[in-house]
Design an enzyme around this catalytic site. Structure first.
Site, PDB file in Angstrom:
ATOM      1  N   CYS A 118       1.002  -1.071   0.074  1.00 45.59           N
ATOM      2  CA  CYS A 118       0.005  -0.047   0.018  1.00 45.59           C
ATOM      3  C   CYS A 118       0.858   1.280  -0.060  1.00 45.59           C
ATOM      4  O   CYS A 118       0.196   2.279   0.022  1.00 45.59           O
ATOM      5  CB  CYS A 118      -1.007   0.161   1.162  1.00 45.59           C
ATOM      6  SG  CYS A 118      -0.113  -0.303   2.732  1.00 45.59           S
TER       7      CYS A 118
HETATM    8  C1  LIG Z   1       1.463  -4.824   3.357  1.00 45.30           C
HETATM    9  S1  LIG Z   1       2.783  -6.063   3.325  1.00 45.30           S
HETATM   10  C2  LIG Z   1       1.853  -7.316   3.631  1.00 45.30           C
HETATM   11  C3  LIG Z   1       1.737  -7.788   4.986  1.00 45.30           C
HETATM   12  C4  LIG Z   1       0.872  -9.056   5.350  1.00 45.30           C
HETATM   13  N1  LIG Z   1      -0.196  -9.468   4.250  1.00 45.30           N
HETATM   14  C5  LIG Z   1       0.496  -9.456   6.818  1.00 45.30           C
HETATM   15  O1  LIG Z   1      -0.519  -9.954   7.020  1.00 45.30           O
HETATM   16  O2  LIG Z   1       1.416  -9.190   7.817  1.00 45.30           O
HETATM   17  C6  LIG Z   1       2.979  -6.229   1.713  1.00 45.30           C
HETATM   18  C7  LIG Z   1       3.877  -7.167   1.247  1.00 45.30           C
HETATM   19  O3  LIG Z   1       3.959  -7.422  -0.072  1.00 45.30           O
HETATM   20  C8  LIG Z   1       5.177  -7.535  -0.730  1.00 45.30           C
HETATM   21  N2  LIG Z   1       5.083  -7.491  -1.978  1.00 45.30           N
HETATM   22  C9  LIG Z   1       5.062  -6.217  -2.736  1.00 45.30           C
HETATM   23  N3  LIG Z   1       4.943  -6.429  -4.184  1.00 45.30           N
HETATM   24  C10 LIG Z   1       5.135  -7.816  -4.186  1.00 45.30           C
HETATM   25  C11 LIG Z   1       4.874  -8.543  -5.519  1.00 45.30           C
HETATM   26  N4  LIG Z   1       5.124  -8.040  -6.847  1.00 45.30           N
HETATM   27  N5  LIG Z   1       5.152  -9.889  -5.328  1.00 45.30           N
HETATM   28  C12 LIG Z   1       5.104 -10.437  -4.039  1.00 45.30           C
HETATM   29  N6  LIG Z   1       5.190  -9.938  -2.875  1.00 45.30           N
HETATM   30  C13 LIG Z   1       4.980  -8.444  -2.855  1.00 45.30           C
HETATM   31  C14 LIG Z   1       5.887  -6.757   0.258  1.00 45.30           C
HETATM   32  O4  LIG Z   1       7.373  -7.468   0.182  1.00 45.30           O
HETATM   33  C15 LIG Z   1       5.366  -6.818   1.522  1.00 45.30           C
HETATM   34  O5  LIG Z   1       5.957  -7.909   2.585  1.00 45.30           O
END
Ligand SMILES: C[S@@+](CC[C@H](N)C(=O)[O-])C[C@H]1O[C@@H](n2cnc3c(N)ncnc32)[C@H](O)[C@@H]1O
Length: 391
Positions: A118
């Site tokens: 986000c």
């Molecule tokens: C807001 S955090 C998610 C938190 C998690 N859902 C939780 O429950 O604690 C967003 C995550 O998305 C990952 N991310 C961002 N872009 C991505 C992509 N294209 N593919 C895989 N992971 C991605 C980041 O590394 C980050 O760990």
């Protein structure tokens, strides 16, 4: 009132046996981070006498998947790859080769959860919001739904996601429309997480979709948000005041001399907001940064935890009684992570801060999962009770 005899949910160092139980809740977690959403579903499944079967968790950050694997050792697959490599087809098209492979290896799925990044549209980021290509990642959750056909979908994001656009269209509207077009029932809500028992003033947008014949998603949200007990900061971290500084998790941030003087001033004068004359020059006139350099109150929820929780220049992160910002342990507790959650793969304080600041409070997933499992079980009776092996 007599003291409560219920064990404190954050103070336990003993991880429940999330992998045991007669029937499984089969889950896929995309953009999984350290696993805040998965943990909430694990806790709800455990309370319902079910086991969690993580079929696939994906995050492209190696440290996130290391922490995830340490906490969900029974997961069938934890992949350090972009989500787009698993779900690479346009919405509405037939499954690509990669998608067919993903579907075959994952198998039947009860629940798909995800918190796409986000930073592109967080209110805390003024530079790139609302034009960030990351917004398209929101729609990868919809594509994954089209391919895996879960019974329940939950997408978590910041409240301002509703104003985000990709290719000239609102991503949330597009997701909603597409999910309905493939037979899902859809509901959305912005939920103040304090109402779910998170000791923090954090608001999150959720989109819930359920397959036809499953509980109505509006009822799931209504069921999830009723009757939770609210908690203040004292509840979350009051017992940690005298915790020794042994591990990285409990190391106290070392303030600069000028920030130390600011905090001492607040303590000496019993203040919670720093007067302008003690702020840096750029905050001395009219400003909207009241919470910066602020002191937390024991009897209220904390402000939103970000990866800046270790510095008072990043927000209201000063400990209520001590001239210091929060430790990682305190921030994790405020985010709703119990002491049994293992962050030990994080090699530094800054890695811990990113991991904890990015996480979704488990109580959010737990509330939705508890509501869904309760409503789904009443719908299954009487014909299917005792025969269903998954949700
Ligand atoms: C807001 S955090 C998610 C938190 C998690 N859902 C939780 O429950 O604690 C967003 C995550 O998305 C990952 N991310 C961002 N872009 C991505 C992509 N294209 N593919 C895989 N992971 C991605 C980041 O590394 C980050 O760990």
């Amino acid at each position: 009132m007599p003291p409560s005899t219920t064990p404190h949910p954050l103070r336990s160092s003993n991880r429940p046996g999330f992998e045991s139980g007669p029937s499984a809740v089969r889950l896929v977690d995309l953009f999984a981070g350290c696993g805040g959403l998965s943990l909430g579903f694990a806790q709800a499944a455990h309370d319902a006498g079910r086991r969690l079967d993580v079929r696939l968790a994906v995050d492209f950050e190696g440290l996130a998947t290391e922490v995830y694997s340490a906490n969900f050792p029974g997961a069938a697959a934890v992949a350090t790859q972009p989500v787009e490599e698993f779900f690479d087809g346009p919405l509405g098209s037939t499954a690509t080769l990669a998608e067919t492979r993903t579907r075959t290896s994952v198998g039947m799925v009860d629940v798909l959860v995800g918190g796409p990044p986000c930073q592109g549209h967080s209110n805390l980021n003024n530079h790139t919001r609302r034009i960030d290509g990351k917004n398209a990642l929101y729609l990868r959750m919809v594509r994954a739904t089209e391919i895996l056909k879960p019974r329940l979908l939950m997408i978590e994001n910041v409240p301002s996601v509703v104003r985000d656009r990709h290719d000239g269209q609102s991503v949330v509207d597009r997701a909603d429309r597409h999910l309905r077009s493939i037979g899902y029932q859809v509901a959305q809500e912005v939920i103040p997480l304090a109402e779910l028992g998170v000791a923090q003033a954090r608001r999150r947008h959720i989109m819930i979709a359920t397959a036809s014949g499953e509980p109505d998603p509006r009822s799931v949200i209504e069921h999830a948000t009723r009757d939770a007990e609210e908690h203040d900061l004292e509840w979350a971290i009051g017992d940690l005041v005298r915790t020794p500084e042994g591990s990285l998790l409990d190391q106290r941030p070392r303030p600069t001399p000028v920030n130390l003087a600011r905090m001492q001033y607040l303590l000496d004068n019993d203040l919670y907001d720093l007067p302008n004359e003690h702020r840096p020059d750029c905050h001395k006139g009219d400003h909207t940064y009241l919470s910066m350099y602020g002191r937390l109150r024991w009897d209220r929820p904390a402000q939103t935890i970000t990866s800046g929780y270790g510095s008072i220049g990043q927000g209201r992160y000063m400990h209520p009684d001590q001239p210091r910002a929060l430790t990682a342990h305190e921030a994790a507790r405020i985010q709703g992570f119990p002491d049994y959650f293992d962050f030990s793969a994080c090699p530094s304080r800054s890695a811990l801060a990113t991991m904890i600041g990015n996480a979704v409070p488990p109580q959010l997933g737990k509330a939705i999962a508890t509501a869904y499992l309760a409503l789904a079980s009443t719908m299954e009776e009487p014909e299917q009770s005792g025969t269903a092996q998954s949700a």
